[in-house]
Design a protein around this motif. Structure first.
Motif, PDB file in Angstrom:
ATOM      1  N   ALA A  55      45.447  13.519  -5.717  1.00 50.49           N
ATOM      2  CA  ALA A  55      44.671  12.274  -5.605  1.00 50.49           C
ATOM      3  C   ALA A  55      43.948  12.203  -4.269  1.00 50.49           C
ATOM      4  N   ILE A  56      44.627  12.569  -3.177  1.00 48.03           N
ATOM      5  CA  ILE A  56      44.014  12.523  -1.844  1.00 48.03           C
ATOM      6  C   ILE A  56      42.969  13.635  -1.709  1.00 48.03           C
ATOM      7  N   CYS A  57      43.232  14.776  -2.348  1.00 44.82           N
ATOM      8  CA  CYS A  57      42.269  15.880  -2.330  1.00 44.82           C
ATOM      9  C   CYS A  57      40.955  15.449  -2.985  1.00 44.82           C
ATOM     10  N   SER A  58      41.037  14.714  -4.098  1.00 42.52           N
ATOM     11  CA  SER A  58      39.816  14.269  -4.771  1.00 42.52           C
ATOM     12  C   SER A  58      39.056  13.254  -3.920  1.00 42.52           C
ATOM     13  N   SER A  59      39.762  12.496  -3.078  1.00 38.29           N
ATOM     14  CA  SER A  59      39.083  11.573  -2.152  1.00 38.29           C
ATOM     15  C   SER A  59      38.349  12.347  -1.068  1.00 38.29           C
ATOM     16  N   VAL A  60      39.034  13.344  -0.494  1.00 35.63           N
ATOM     17  CA  VAL A  60      38.404  14.180   0.544  1.00 35.63           C
ATOM     18  C   VAL A  60      37.163  14.875  -0.014  1.00 35.63           C
ATOM     19  N   ASP A  61      37.212  15.225  -1.303  1.00 35.21           N
ATOM     20  CA  ASP A  61      36.090  15.912  -1.950  1.00 35.21           C
ATOM     21  C   ASP A  61      34.814  15.066  -1.957  1.00 35.21           C
ATOM     22  N   LYS A  62      34.945  13.763  -1.730  1.00 32.17           N
ATOM     23  CA  LYS A  62      33.776  12.872  -1.760  1.00 32.17           C
ATOM     24  C   LYS A  62      33.094  12.735  -0.405  1.00 32.17           C
ATOM     25  N   LEU A  63      33.594  13.467   0.603  1.00 31.67           N
ATOM     26  CA  LEU A  63      33.032  13.323   1.953  1.00 31.67           C
ATOM     27  C   LEU A  63      31.594  13.815   2.068  1.00 31.67           C
ATOM     28  N   ASP A  64      31.138  14.599   1.102  1.00 29.38           N
ATOM     29  CA  ASP A  64      29.732  15.018   1.147  1.00 29.38           C
ATOM     30  C   ASP A  64      28.802  13.930   0.617  1.00 29.38           C
ATOM     31  N   LYS A  65      29.397  12.902  -0.040  1.00 30.97           N
ATOM     32  CA  LYS A  65      28.591  11.804  -0.591  1.00 30.97           C
ATOM     33  C   LYS A  65      28.898  10.466   0.078  1.00 30.97           C
ATOM     34  N   MET A  66      30.090  10.344   0.689  1.00 30.89           N
ATOM     35  CA  MET A  66      30.514   9.071   1.293  1.00 30.89           C
ATOM     36  C   MET A  66      30.892   9.288   2.755  1.00 30.89           C
ATOM     37  N   SER A  67      30.854   8.205   3.523  1.00 31.18           N
ATOM     38  CA  SER A  67      31.275   8.281   4.924  1.00 31.18           C
ATOM     39  C   SER A  67      32.792   8.369   4.998  1.00 31.18           C
ATOM     40  N   TRP A  68      33.320   8.826   6.159  1.00 33.17           N
ATOM     41  CA  TRP A  68      34.770   8.889   6.334  1.00 33.17           C
ATOM     42  C   TRP A  68      35.379   7.492   6.203  1.00 33.17           C
ATOM     43  N   LYS A  69      34.678   6.481   6.682  1.00 32.30           N
ATOM     44  CA  LYS A  69      35.174   5.105   6.595  1.00 32.30           C
ATOM     45  C   LYS A  69      35.428   4.715   5.136  1.00 32.30           C
ATOM     46  N   VAL A  76      35.797   6.823   2.522  1.00 32.06           N
ATOM     47  CA  VAL A  76      36.833   7.688   1.954  1.00 32.06           C
ATOM     48  C   VAL A  76      38.212   7.210   2.400  1.00 32.06           C
ATOM     49  N   ARG A  77      38.327   6.854   3.669  1.00 32.60           N
ATOM     50  CA  ARG A  77      39.600   6.335   4.205  1.00 32.60           C
ATOM     51  C   ARG A  77      40.004   5.068   3.452  1.00 32.60           C
ATOM     52  N   HIS A  78      39.035   4.184   3.213  1.00 30.40           N
ATOM     53  CA  HIS A  78      39.316   2.944   2.480  1.00 30.40           C
ATOM     54  C   HIS A  78      39.844   3.258   1.081  1.00 30.40           C
ATOM     55  N   GLU A  79      39.246   4.242   0.402  1.00 26.57           N
ATOM     56  CA  GLU A  79      39.712   4.615  -0.933  1.00 26.57           C
ATOM     57  C   GLU A  79      41.145   5.135  -0.888  1.00 26.57           C
ATOM     58  N   MET A  80      41.444   5.977   0.117  1.00 22.48           N
ATOM     59  CA  MET A  80      42.801   6.517   0.251  1.00 22.48           C
ATOM     60  C   MET A  80      43.843   5.403   0.429  1.00 22.48           C
ATOM     61  N   VAL A  81      43.492   4.448   1.278  1.00 22.15           N
ATOM     62  CA  VAL A  81      44.466   3.398   1.646  1.00 22.15           C
ATOM     63  C   VAL A  81      44.518   2.296   0.588  1.00 22.15           C
ATOM     64  N   ALA A  86      49.368   5.348   3.422  1.00 18.51           N
ATOM     65  CA  ALA A  86      49.540   4.589   4.670  1.00 18.51           C
ATOM     66  C   ALA A  86      48.345   4.857   5.591  1.00 18.51           C
ATOM     67  N   ALA A  87      47.906   3.813   6.290  1.00 17.60           N
ATOM     68  CA  ALA A  87      46.705   3.903   7.131  1.00 17.60           C
ATOM     69  C   ALA A  87      46.851   4.967   8.219  1.00 17.60           C
ATOM     70  N   GLU A  88      48.053   5.063   8.828  1.00 16.71           N
ATOM     71  CA  GLU A  88      48.230   6.039   9.913  1.00 16.71           C
ATOM     72  C   GLU A  88      48.169   7.477   9.396  1.00 16.71           C
ATOM     73  N   ILE A  89      48.618   7.683   8.133  1.00 15.70           N
ATOM     74  CA  ILE A  89      48.530   9.022   7.535  1.00 15.70           C
ATOM     75  C   ILE A  89      47.060   9.370   7.283  1.00 15.70           C
ATOM     76  N   ALA A  90      46.306   8.398   6.770  1.00 15.80           N
ATOM     77  CA  ALA A  90      44.871   8.612   6.539  1.00 15.80           C
ATOM     78  C   ALA A  90      44.159   8.957   7.840  1.00 15.80           C
ATOM     79  N   ASP A  91      44.534   8.301   8.931  1.00 20.07           N
ATOM     80  CA  ASP A  91      43.896   8.574  10.229  1.00 20.07           C
ATOM     81  C   ASP A  91      44.204   9.988  10.711  1.00 20.07           C
ATOM     82  N   ARG A  92      45.428  10.438  10.470  1.00 18.41           N
ATOM     83  CA  ARG A  92      45.774  11.819  10.850  1.00 18.41           C
ATOM     84  C   ARG A  92      44.936  12.820  10.054  1.00 18.41           C
ATOM     85  N   ILE A  93      44.776  12.540   8.746  1.00 14.87           N
ATOM     86  CA  ILE A  93      43.942  13.410   7.905  1.00 14.87           C
ATOM     87  C   ILE A  93      42.518  13.446   8.451  1.00 14.87           C
ATOM     88  N   GLY A  94      42.014  12.274   8.853  1.00 11.92           N
ATOM     89  CA  GLY A  94      40.653  12.170   9.382  1.00 11.92           C
ATOM     90  C   GLY A  94      40.422  13.038  10.604  1.00 11.92           C
TER      91      GLY A  94
END
Length: 481
Positions: free
Chosen positions: A209-223, A225-230, A236-244
């Motif tokens: 699920a998180i991999c499919s969110s990261v896959d959208k970074l060529d079409k969406m901003s990190w902000k 994508v992070r919102h979709e993950m969380v 968790a927001a802190e996990i998303a920030d580490r991924i970022g």
């Protein structure tokens, strides 16, 4: 004669309507368009597409690939659970009281099924064919529900990264040959991504699920994508920030070395395997002379579930290649990766055949080439006719038919006008409009002298050729042009 009193009310209405219709009136039905996300190709478009496909396939053959074809539809169970969140885009066919079938979503899964079914352990193949996806079409960007894919894959157990490097070399050769403008190939490894998710604290159940969110970074901003993950996927927001911190990094082989030194990532076995393969891959890419076209991009995810190792995607950096053209956003124009576990899903004993491959985005490339042709007003010949058989006189159809048969039998591409007595000027205008280079003219005088008049359409020069030497003269001129 029927009794009028027995006619029903509806029959009376129909009869009355017919009587009121003016003589000669024609009932015109509405002309329907094709279904959404599909298109017809005009003769000019077919010529352009064939040129693109010819160049792509000739590159595949240059690298030793064999052709393969598979059915347009597969058993539904063959396709399910292979495409992650995109599985909902598969076209299911109506149950006809037999097998549950679906239109193929790509050419990779049918290839894996073919390998397992036929117990093939080693193969280098190419496949050109249509696939179908129920996504929202974006015609301007070359996205359709029915579209053509051109795939090249290498199946078999080989030393690491040699086949993978060749796939990237093929992508470079094709994109350079098509002269679409400057391009970049992003490279990553699914093991590195999974390692990043693990060291950042993503539960294993959420990897896909998180991999499919990261896959959208060529079409969406990190902000976003992070919102979709969380917000949508419960991370968790802190996990998303580490991924970022990771997925926003990109570079060359120096970034690979930097990731080896990363305190968290260097502790993950999967990530280290992926980084080791990427380091070796860059060595081979340098030997192939294409390393400057490759970027190690940690945001590249490739949402399909079957990828297990190296993944890559080509994007145009500068569309168009000419200043006069309008920019055209078409996304990626080629992509692929390694899928070592897919064949085993179809083998009764689970025997795997390691595979790596690529797919060329023909529709998107076609959109760019088509726009370029419109910009520069390029004319396209829709036929390959080399010679037109003409006459200036009436009642010469039989002689024209005998003459054109001689040309066809000699392997010369020839046409004539389907009229008994066509006007010479009409025939010559047709040749000019269609780009036919040569005209052979037969009339009373030529028939009497045993010659044929051979005319160059471009220069309008004419020369008399004896009938027995005509084919040889035409072949000579065609070989020189």
């Amino acid at each position: 004669m029927p009794q009028l009193g027995l006619l029903h009310g509806r029959a009376w209405a129909v009869l009355f309507g017919q009587l009121r219709r003016p003589p000669g009136a024609v009932c015109i039905r509405a002309v329907h368009s094709h279904s959404q996300g599909t298109r017809d190709l005009s003769p000019q478009q077919v010529v352009v597409r064939e040129k693109i496909l010819d160049m792509v396939v000739s590159c595949f053959k240059r690298h030793g690939a064999k052709g393969l074809d598979t059915p347009a539809f597969e058993l539904k169970e063959t396709l399910t659970e292979k495409y992650g969140e995109d599985s909902g885009l598969i076209y299911d066919l109506k149950d006809q009281g037999g097998e549950l079938l679906s239109l193929r979503y790509d050419l990779t899964v049918p290839f894996a099924r073919y390998l397992a079914m036929n117990k093939v352990k080693k193969m280098k193949r190419y496949h050109v064919g249509k696939v179908w996806r129920r996504e929202s079409p974006t015609i301007a960007q070359g996205r359709y529900r029915e579209f053509c894919q051109c795939d090249f894959d290498i199946a078999g157990q080989f030393d690491p990264m040699i086949p993978d490097a060749e796939c990237l070399k093929i992508m470079c050769e094709i994109l350079s040959g098509l002269q679409l403008g400057d391009f970049l190939i992003k490279v990553n490894d699914r093991r590195i991504l999974d390692g990043i998710f693990a060291v950042c604290g993503v539960p294993e159940s959420k990897f896909h699920a998180i991999c499919s969110s990261v896959d959208k970074l060529d079409k969406m901003s990190w902000k976003d994508v992070r919102h979709e993950m969380v917000a949508k996927k419960g991370l968790a927001a802190e996990i998303a920030d580490r991924i970022g911190d990771y997925v926003q990094c990109h570079g060359g082989v120096s970034l690979v070395k930097q990731m080896f030194q990363d305190p968290r990532l260097s502790q993950n076995k999967q990530a280290l395997e992926g980084l080791g393969d990427l380091k070796l891959l860059f060595e081979y890419l340098t030997l192939f002379g294409i390393a400057e076209k490759i970027s190690f991009d940690l945001s590249l995810a490739r949402g399909l579930d079957y990828y297990t190792g190296v993944i890559y995607e080509a994007v145009l950096l500068q569309t168009p290649a000419h200043a006069e053209e309008e920019p055209l956003n078409v996304g990626s124009v080629a992509a692929g990766g390694r899928y070592d576990g897919l064949v085993g899903m179809f083998d009764p004993k689970g025997h795997n055949v390691p595979c790596v491959g690529l797919s060329i985005g023909v529709e998107r490339i076609f959109s760019i080439v088509e726009q370029r042709m419109k910009t520069f007003g390029e004319k396209i010949r829709t036929t390959e006719t080399q010679v037109f058989v003409a006459t200036p006189q009436k009642n010469f159809l039989q002689e024209r038919l005998k003459l054109i048969a001689e040309l066809w039998d000699a392997g010369i591409k020839a046409e004539l006008m389907y009229k008994n007595n066509p006007k010479l000027l009409t025939q010559l205008h047709y040749c000019e409009n269609m780009g036919i280079p040569l005209v052979v003219i037969i009339g009373e005088q030529e028939l009497k002298e045993g010659v044929i008049m051979l005319r160059s359409v471009a220069s309008r020069e004419e020369v008399a050729i004896t009938r027995e030497n005509l084919v040889a003269e035409i072949q000579k001129r065609l070989s020189e042009s």
